[in-house]
Design a protein around this motif. Sequence first.
Motif, PDB file in Angstrom:
ATOM      1  N   THR A   5      -4.987   6.042  10.731  1.00 24.72           N
ATOM      2  CA  THR A   5      -4.758   4.876  11.607  1.00 24.72           C
ATOM      3  C   THR A   5      -3.655   5.180  12.632  1.00 24.72           C
ATOM      4  O   THR A   5      -3.294   4.325  13.425  1.00 24.72           O
ATOM      5  CB  THR A   5      -4.363   3.651  10.763  1.00 24.72           C
ATOM      6  OG1 THR A   5      -3.371   4.072   9.824  1.00 24.72           O
ATOM      7  CG2 THR A   5      -5.555   3.081  10.019  1.00 24.72           C
TER       8      THR A   5
ATOM      9  N   THR B 231      -1.886  -6.657  -7.852  1.00 23.84           N
ATOM     10  CA  THR B 231      -1.534  -5.246  -7.633  1.00 23.84           C
ATOM     11  C   THR B 231      -0.503  -4.819  -8.690  1.00 23.84           C
ATOM     12  O   THR B 231       0.250  -5.644  -9.205  1.00 23.84           O
ATOM     13  CB  THR B 231      -0.934  -5.030  -6.222  1.00 23.84           C
ATOM     14  OG1 THR B 231       0.130  -5.973  -6.050  1.00 23.84           O
ATOM     15  CG2 THR B 231      -1.968  -5.244  -5.136  1.00 23.84           C
TER      16      THR B 231
ATOM     17  N   ASP C  79      -3.514   2.346  -3.020  1.00 17.34           N
ATOM     18  CA  ASP C  79      -4.048   0.977  -2.921  1.00 17.34           C
ATOM     19  C   ASP C  79      -3.794   0.154  -4.176  1.00 17.34           C
ATOM     20  O   ASP C  79      -3.660  -1.065  -4.100  1.00 17.34           O
ATOM     21  CB  ASP C  79      -5.567   1.027  -2.678  1.00 17.34           C
ATOM     22  CG  ASP C  79      -5.920   1.342  -1.219  1.00 17.34           C
ATOM     23  OD1 ASP C  79      -4.989   1.622  -0.439  1.00 17.34           O
ATOM     24  OD2 ASP C  79      -7.111   1.307  -0.877  1.00 17.34           O
TER      25      ASP C  79
ATOM     26  N   THR D  51      -0.271  -1.117  -3.352  1.00 14.15           N
ATOM     27  CA  THR D  51      -0.083  -1.834  -2.073  1.00 14.15           C
ATOM     28  C   THR D  51      -1.178  -2.851  -1.793  1.00 14.15           C
ATOM     29  O   THR D  51      -1.038  -3.707  -0.941  1.00 14.15           O
ATOM     30  CB  THR D  51      -0.104  -0.841  -0.892  1.00 14.15           C
ATOM     31  OG1 THR D  51      -1.338  -0.104  -0.951  1.00 14.15           O
ATOM     32  CG2 THR D  51       1.063   0.121  -0.921  1.00 14.15           C
TER      33      THR D  51
ATOM     34  N   ALA E   3      -5.055  -0.438   1.760  1.00 16.21           N
ATOM     35  CA  ALA E   3      -4.202   0.013   2.871  1.00 16.21           C
ATOM     36  C   ALA E   3      -4.901   1.166   3.583  1.00 16.21           C
ATOM     37  O   ALA E   3      -6.077   1.034   3.963  1.00 16.21           O
ATOM     38  CB  ALA E   3      -2.828   0.388   2.340  1.00 16.21           C
ATOM     39  N   THR E   4      -4.215   2.280   3.738  1.00 13.14           N
ATOM     40  CA  THR E   4      -4.783   3.370   4.537  1.00 13.14           C
ATOM     41  C   THR E   4      -4.637   4.714   3.812  1.00 13.14           C
ATOM     42  O   THR E   4      -3.837   4.844   2.883  1.00 13.14           O
ATOM     43  CB  THR E   4      -4.052   3.490   5.892  1.00 13.14           C
ATOM     44  OG1 THR E   4      -2.692   3.844   5.625  1.00 13.14           O
ATOM     45  CG2 THR E   4      -4.110   2.215   6.689  1.00 13.14           C
TER      46      THR E   4
ATOM     47  N   GLU F 270      -1.077   6.109   4.071  1.00 13.51           N
ATOM     48  CA  GLU F 270      -0.119   5.416   3.197  1.00 13.51           C
ATOM     49  C   GLU F 270      -0.289   5.891   1.752  1.00 13.51           C
ATOM     50  O   GLU F 270       0.685   6.074   1.020  1.00 13.51           O
ATOM     51  CB  GLU F 270      -0.298   3.905   3.288  1.00 13.51           C
ATOM     52  CG  GLU F 270       0.305   3.334   4.561  1.00 13.51           C
ATOM     53  CD  GLU F 270      -0.073   1.880   4.765  1.00 13.51           C
ATOM     54  OE1 GLU F 270       0.680   1.012   4.328  1.00 13.51           O
ATOM     55  OE2 GLU F 270      -1.134   1.634   5.371  1.00 13.51           O
TER      56      GLU F 270
END
Length: 718
Positions: free
Chosen positions: A156, A466, A486, A489, A492-493, A496
């Motif tokens: 991203t 989470t 993930d 969090t 996400a990406t 990350e």
Amino acid sequence: MSKPTCLVFQTYNRLAELIDSGVLTHPRVKRRAEDLLDLLKDVCTGSSGPNHLQAILKSVATILIEEPEAFSGEIKRIVGEPLESHQEVFVSHIETHNCPTGDCDFLTPAPCQMACPAGIDVASYVGLIGEGRYAEAVEIIRRDNPFPWVCGLVCTHPCEFVCVRGRIDSPIAIMNLKAFAAERAVSERTYKNPPKAEDLGFKVAVVGAGPAGLTAAYYLALKGYRVTVIEALAQAGGMMMVGIPRYRLPREVIDREVAFIEELGVTFRFNTRLGRDTTIDQLRSEGFQAFFLSLGAHAAMDLGIKGEKDFPQVIDAISFLRHVSKGERHIPGKTAAVIGGGNVAIDAARSLIRLGCEDVLLLYRRTRSEMPANEEEVKQAEEEGVRLSFLTIPVEVLGADGKVTGLRCLRARLAEPDEKGRRRPVPVEGSDYVIELDAVISAIGQRIDPEGLDSVTDLHWTKWGTLIADTITSATSAEDIFSGGDLVTGPATVVEAIGAGKRAVEGIDRYLRGLPQPKMPPVPSRRMRAALSEVPAQTKMALRRPEMPFLGPERRRITFQQVELGYDEATARQEAKRCLRCDICKRCGKCVKICREQMGIDALQFGHVDFGTPGLTDFRITAERCILCGACAANCPTRAMTLEDREGERVLSLCGTVLCREKLETCHRCGAVVGPARYLEYVKKRTSAVQEAFAGSLLCEKCIRQLTAQSKSGITIP
Ligand SMILES: Cc1cc2nc3c(=O)[nH]c(=O)nc-3n(C[C@H](O)[C@H](O)[C@H](O)COP(=O)(O)OP(=O)(O)OC[C@H]3O[C@@H](n4cnc5c(N)ncnc54)[C@H](O)[C@@H]3O)c2cc1C
Ligand code: SF4
Ligand code: SF4
């Protein structure tokens, strides 16, 4: 200027002040203090090596033991005490050549590096690409991210949002350059693993082979741990493999980069689901001493509308994309709607087109400008034939005989912005209408699937489902279990997840070695000071970010072939040369100030150095006005601005960008270099009396002195 907060920098400054104050009257004490100051300067400027800490400690100890209390007391207070109480700050400066506060000018990472969740030294690898050194560029990237090729295609790229070149025209194509370097290094067979450390004997289990788990496995293996990855699916990659469609991320790219992780001796247990096929306790009894949980967020959110659960043609995007990734190619219906406005929705819609759906409609509750999906991907989806319908709220799936026939929707309007500035969609009463279709794909978000972790009782969860893990160490509430990606969090990406995997390795390593855990979050490390590419100012200004060539839309509609065609070598190298090398130029603005206020020339027009007062940047202006005095270079704290006499010219450059160059004149009498004409002209105006005496001839400083003395005394001075 704000007060420095870096302890090392403060220590250096205080010692310098002490020496300057003249209180160290004893010559030997003064000399020893100056030697100590030199060592501290090395630490602040990134010139320190592995022996510096010992040398500093020894130097302080010698002063304390051998010098009189009157002098040593001060040195103890200024240097000894901070060294004793916060030695880790000195060690971190020495080991990483990095100053998290930014006070040590030489050691501050560039904004792009600071913005990267994996902390990649962007400026250095971009600089290496500009020089055609692709294998080294990949080596630098892989110090912080074992997936340069994957990230070069799907990251991203938050780094590009802060890129300083964006203040001049457009950000450097950081992500595309990464893909270029990785592909080159693979095709030239220069993409290699670094050497791994000696076997430490500890066994670590990583659960989940997504980017977080694979990254943890990679850095743990490099540190000498024996790593086993437990994965529910039949292959590694996680959402990179079973979520992101192959037209954006070819499977071979993931396989290639995973193979390098395997090459380090990491073993994989595929088709093994935690909770079903194994448990943490079983793994403990197998001798695993620490665990990294990275199970991702693979459960889809429900739409929560009538009819959603009644028909097999209502599918969540995660399941749909997983089937497509496995090679299933049948369409769920000729006409399909995708519900959602994010990247997953766009991926599902573009995949439906490629599978042969005749009509694909994307329904989003807000307007185009609120869509979270990447703008470029939305544009490409439209080019491929995806139709977009905004301000549309689905309320019921309609069907007959077990088959979907339509979707009842309401029109929406946007409410006034709330406190976060987000505009809620409000249904317009009586606006309902039916869209006729055969299939519905829901893509409104993912959540954690806690199944598999049920058996691990001592884990703590947030109210959003989470897993709770420490943001610095990645430790969970269970002593030997760490977690990231993930699962911690939420969705996400990739980058990350990679950052989380890397961070966890530090926590796991310290846990297993019995070392205290860090109290501060890790900061990105500058990995090198890559050589600067020389670029004329004209070129630097004229270069523009190149467009990425794409496969034509007609071809895209019928194939899962990669859409991005990539840069060629000349384009990539040229793009790298647009970089301003903010790892070296810290945009302190001292050069601009000195030239304008001290020299009265105002030759530097660098709007990009100041985020507070945006102005234009034009490197070309300098050549028109600069007198090549070098005042800017002499006062540049990071050696970003340089003045060099070479091959008969004086050259002023900023991080390799040649701002001004002019022929050097020589003394008519002795032939010594006296400087460029425009500089001499400037000096002449200020020393008119001396110049008048020798009017007509160009003389160096030494000759002027000699001739002046000669004319006054009548004696010839050699
Ligand atoms: C369709 C889609 C497109 C995306 N596009 C992008 C993009 O373009 N760019 C981007 O940066 N991010 C993108 N993302 C997000 C990105 O893929 C994720 O944020 C990232 O993969 C998360 O990494 P992770 O390692 O935490 O988890 P995951 O990648 O989800 O990996 C988790 C792994 O754990 C395994 N697992 C789960 N439960 C168990 C169990 N009980 N036992 C054993 N194994 C288990 C799973 O099978 C999986 O392999 C996208 C996501 C999706 C869904
Ligand atoms: S110009 Fe180069 S160094 Fe500066 S932020 Fe952009 S990529 Fe990073
Ligand atoms: S060298 Fe040129 S740009 Fe630098 S201070 Fe002197 S006149 Fe200004």
